[in-house]
Design a protein around this motif. Structure first.
Motif, PDB file in Angstrom:
ATOM      1  N   ALA A 143      89.154  14.561 -13.526  1.00 49.30           N
ATOM      2  CA  ALA A 143      89.915  13.679 -14.415  1.00 49.30           C
ATOM      3  C   ALA A 143      91.282  14.295 -14.655  1.00 49.30           C
ATOM      4  N   ILE A 144      92.304  13.458 -14.603  1.00 48.70           N
ATOM      5  CA  ILE A 144      93.678  13.884 -14.877  1.00 48.70           C
ATOM      6  C   ILE A 144      94.179  13.069 -16.060  1.00 48.70           C
ATOM      7  N   VAL A 145      94.725  13.768 -17.060  1.00 41.87           N
ATOM      8  CA  VAL A 145      95.287  13.108 -18.242  1.00 41.87           C
ATOM      9  C   VAL A 145      96.757  13.479 -18.377  1.00 41.87           C
ATOM     10  N   ASP A 146      97.510  12.642 -19.101  1.00 44.85           N
ATOM     11  CA  ASP A 146      98.914  12.938 -19.382  1.00 44.85           C
ATOM     12  C   ASP A 146      98.990  13.863 -20.599  1.00 44.85           C
ATOM     13  N   PRO A 147     100.190  14.282 -21.006  1.00 39.75           N
ATOM     14  CA  PRO A 147     100.303  15.203 -22.143  1.00 39.75           C
ATOM     15  C   PRO A 147      99.764  14.652 -23.458  1.00 39.75           C
ATOM     16  N   GLY A 148      99.616  13.351 -23.564  1.00 41.55           N
ATOM     17  CA  GLY A 148      99.060  12.750 -24.770  1.00 41.55           C
ATOM     18  C   GLY A 148      97.553  12.553 -24.704  1.00 41.55           C
ATOM     19  N   GLY A 149      96.944  12.953 -23.599  1.00 43.34           N
ATOM     20  CA  GLY A 149      95.503  12.832 -23.444  1.00 43.34           C
ATOM     21  C   GLY A 149      95.041  11.516 -22.851  1.00 43.34           C
ATOM     22  N   HIS A 150      95.973  10.658 -22.449  1.00 42.48           N
ATOM     23  CA  HIS A 150      95.609   9.364 -21.856  1.00 42.48           C
ATOM     24  C   HIS A 150      95.196   9.575 -20.403  1.00 42.48           C
ATOM     25  N   LEU A 151      94.128   8.942 -20.008  1.00 40.90           N
ATOM     26  CA  LEU A 151      93.609   9.077 -18.653  1.00 40.90           C
ATOM     27  C   LEU A 151      94.564   8.457 -17.639  1.00 40.90           C
ATOM     28  N   ILE A 152      94.902   9.223 -16.604  1.00 41.36           N
ATOM     29  CA  ILE A 152      95.735   8.716 -15.512  1.00 41.36           C
ATOM     30  C   ILE A 152      94.847   8.314 -14.343  1.00 41.36           C
ATOM     31  N   ALA A 153      93.931   9.209 -13.969  1.00 43.55           N
ATOM     32  CA  ALA A 153      93.024   8.930 -12.856  1.00 43.55           C
ATOM     33  C   ALA A 153      91.769   9.769 -13.017  1.00 43.55           C
ATOM     34  N   ALA A 154      90.688   9.239 -12.488  1.00 48.71           N
ATOM     35  CA  ALA A 154      89.423   9.958 -12.520  1.00 48.71           C
ATOM     36  C   ALA A 154      88.597   9.513 -11.327  1.00 48.71           C
ATOM     37  N   VAL A 155      87.776  10.430 -10.833  1.00 50.51           N
ATOM     38  CA  VAL A 155      86.911  10.107  -9.702  1.00 50.51           C
ATOM     39  C   VAL A 155      85.623  10.918  -9.812  1.00 50.51           C
ATOM     40  N   ARG A 156      84.555  10.286  -9.425  1.00 48.79           N
ATOM     41  CA  ARG A 156      83.257  10.956  -9.329  1.00 48.79           C
ATOM     42  C   ARG A 156      82.867  10.886  -7.864  1.00 48.79           C
ATOM     43  N   MET A 157      82.824  12.048  -7.212  1.00 51.73           N
ATOM     44  CA  MET A 157      82.468  12.091  -5.795  1.00 51.73           C
ATOM     45  C   MET A 157      81.028  11.609  -5.635  1.00 51.73           C
ATOM     46  N   ASP A 158      80.723  11.038  -4.478  1.00 56.42           N
ATOM     47  CA  ASP A 158      79.354  10.613  -4.196  1.00 56.42           C
ATOM     48  C   ASP A 158      78.412  11.790  -4.410  1.00 56.42           C
ATOM     49  N   GLY A 159      77.387  11.581  -5.227  1.00 62.24           N
ATOM     50  CA  GLY A 159      76.398  12.618  -5.476  1.00 62.24           C
ATOM     51  C   GLY A 159      76.728  13.574  -6.601  1.00 62.24           C
ATOM     52  N   ALA A 160      77.878  13.389  -7.257  1.00 57.18           N
ATOM     53  CA  ALA A 160      78.233  14.269  -8.382  1.00 57.18           C
ATOM     54  C   ALA A 160      77.234  14.053  -9.514  1.00 57.18           C
ATOM     55  N   PRO A 161      76.963  15.094 -10.278  1.00 56.36           N
ATOM     56  CA  PRO A 161      75.971  14.986 -11.349  1.00 56.36           C
ATOM     57  C   PRO A 161      76.301  13.913 -12.383  1.00 56.36           C
ATOM     58  N   PHE A 162      75.243  13.392 -12.967  1.00 54.63           N
ATOM     59  CA  PHE A 162      75.327  12.414 -14.039  1.00 54.63           C
ATOM     60  C   PHE A 162      76.203  12.949 -15.163  1.00 54.63           C
ATOM     61  N   ALA A 163      77.062  12.145 -15.700  1.00 58.99           N
ATOM     62  CA  ALA A 163      77.953  12.451 -16.830  1.00 58.99           C
ATOM     63  C   ALA A 163      79.038  13.476 -16.513  1.00 58.99           C
ATOM     64  N   SER A 164      79.111  13.937 -15.278  1.00 54.25           N
ATOM     65  CA  SER A 164      80.133  14.943 -14.951  1.00 54.25           C
ATOM     66  C   SER A 164      81.547  14.389 -15.115  1.00 54.25           C
ATOM     67  N   LEU A 165      81.736  13.104 -14.913  1.00 53.26           N
ATOM     68  CA  LEU A 165      83.069  12.522 -15.090  1.00 53.26           C
ATOM     69  C   LEU A 165      83.500  12.588 -16.551  1.00 53.26           C
ATOM     70  N   ASP A 166      82.579  12.303 -17.460  1.00 44.72           N
ATOM     71  CA  ASP A 166      82.892  12.401 -18.888  1.00 44.72           C
ATOM     72  C   ASP A 166      83.216  13.841 -19.281  1.00 44.72           C
ATOM     73  N   GLY A 174     100.415  17.401 -18.094  1.00 47.95           N
ATOM     74  CA  GLY A 174      99.067  16.882 -18.243  1.00 47.95           C
ATOM     75  C   GLY A 174      98.065  17.990 -17.989  1.00 47.95           C
ATOM     76  N   ALA A 175      96.854  17.594 -17.652  1.00 50.48           N
ATOM     77  CA  ALA A 175      95.802  18.555 -17.330  1.00 50.48           C
ATOM     78  C   ALA A 175      94.830  17.904 -16.366  1.00 50.48           C
ATOM     79  N   MET A 176      94.144  18.756 -15.609  1.00 53.18           N
ATOM     80  CA  MET A 176      93.117  18.286 -14.681  1.00 53.18           C
ATOM     81  C   MET A 176      91.836  19.025 -14.995  1.00 53.18           C
ATOM     82  N   GLY A 177      90.784  18.256 -15.212  1.00 47.98           N
ATOM     83  CA  GLY A 177      89.468  18.823 -15.468  1.00 47.98           C
ATOM     84  C   GLY A 177      88.533  18.516 -14.323  1.00 47.98           C
ATOM     85  N   ALA A 178      87.552  19.412 -14.118  1.00 51.45           N
ATOM     86  CA  ALA A 178      86.533  19.219 -13.090  1.00 51.45           C
ATOM     87  C   ALA A 178      85.177  19.540 -13.689  1.00 51.45           C
ATOM     88  N   SER A 179      84.157  18.921 -13.145  1.00 50.03           N
ATOM     89  CA  SER A 179      82.804  19.190 -13.603  1.00 50.03           C
ATOM     90  C   SER A 179      81.833  18.875 -12.479  1.00 50.03           C
TER      91      SER A 179
END
Length: 187
Positions: free
Chosen positions: A75-98, A158-163
């Motif tokens: 997930a990538i957010v802007d400096p205000g925390g608004h979501l710009i883009a997010a993706v869950r790869m095929d097979g990624a764990p449940f809730a990992s996008l959140d 912004g920031a980029m998170g992974a899970s």
């Protein structure tokens, strides 16, 4: 035979006609002055990750995940925390996008902190985070590893998170992606 047309209906029809004429006039003006219109519609300079950059971040981070034979969410957010883009790869764990979004939001909410810094701050004083969980535009607030701020020219973009993987691999994927677009994880 006379028909009675309600006044509201005629006003609505008149407004709709006027709006149509305005739109047609605007289209005609745009065709007459294409250079001026293009300048007016050009994107403004911003201090945020663009969608194109976010897509490049996701592609680079996904390549790192695939190299480790893992499926992650990003997930990538802007400096205000608004979501710009997010993706869950095929097979990624449940809730990992959140979780990825919550990590990214926590990073920018605290001024561009890395996951390691966020995690340490939480260990040092968990009460610091007790009232911020609902502040994330419906995103969780997760002070954990697997996130990096995105800086360019000393500015937080912004920031980029992974899970979905061990924290070290989440961090590696994010850091590598940020460097791949020419940005930095530090001011």
């Amino acid at each position: 035979m006379k028909f009675h047309i309600p006044l509201r209906l005629t006003r609505t029809a008149a407004i709709a006609s006027l709006c149509s004429l305005c739109l047609l006039g605007a289209r005609g003006a745009a065709a007459a002055e294409p250079a001026a219109t293009q300048d007016a519609l050009a994107p403004l300079e911003t201090s945020s990750v663009s969608l194109a950059q976010a897509m490049k971040l996701i592609e680079a981070a996904s390549a790192t995940a695939r190299a480790h034979h893992l499926a992650l969410s990003f997930a990538i957010v802007d400096p205000g925390g608004h979501l710009i883009a997010a993706v869950r790869m095929d097979g990624a764990p449940f809730a990992s996008l959140d979780f990825a979004r919550g990590k990214a939001f926590a990073s920018v909410a605290l001024g561009g902190q890395s996951g390691a810094t966020l995690e340490q701050r939480f260990k040092d004083d968990p009460s610091e985070y007790s009232n911020v969980s609902g502040a994330g535009y419906y995103a969780p607030f997760l002070p954990a590893r697997g996130v990096q701020p995105i800086f360019s020219g000393g500015h937080l973009l912004g920031a980029m998170g992974a899970s979905g993987a061990p924290s070290e691999i989440d961090e590696q994927a994010v850091k590598g992606a940020i460097e791949a677009i020419g940005a930095s994880t530090t001011r």
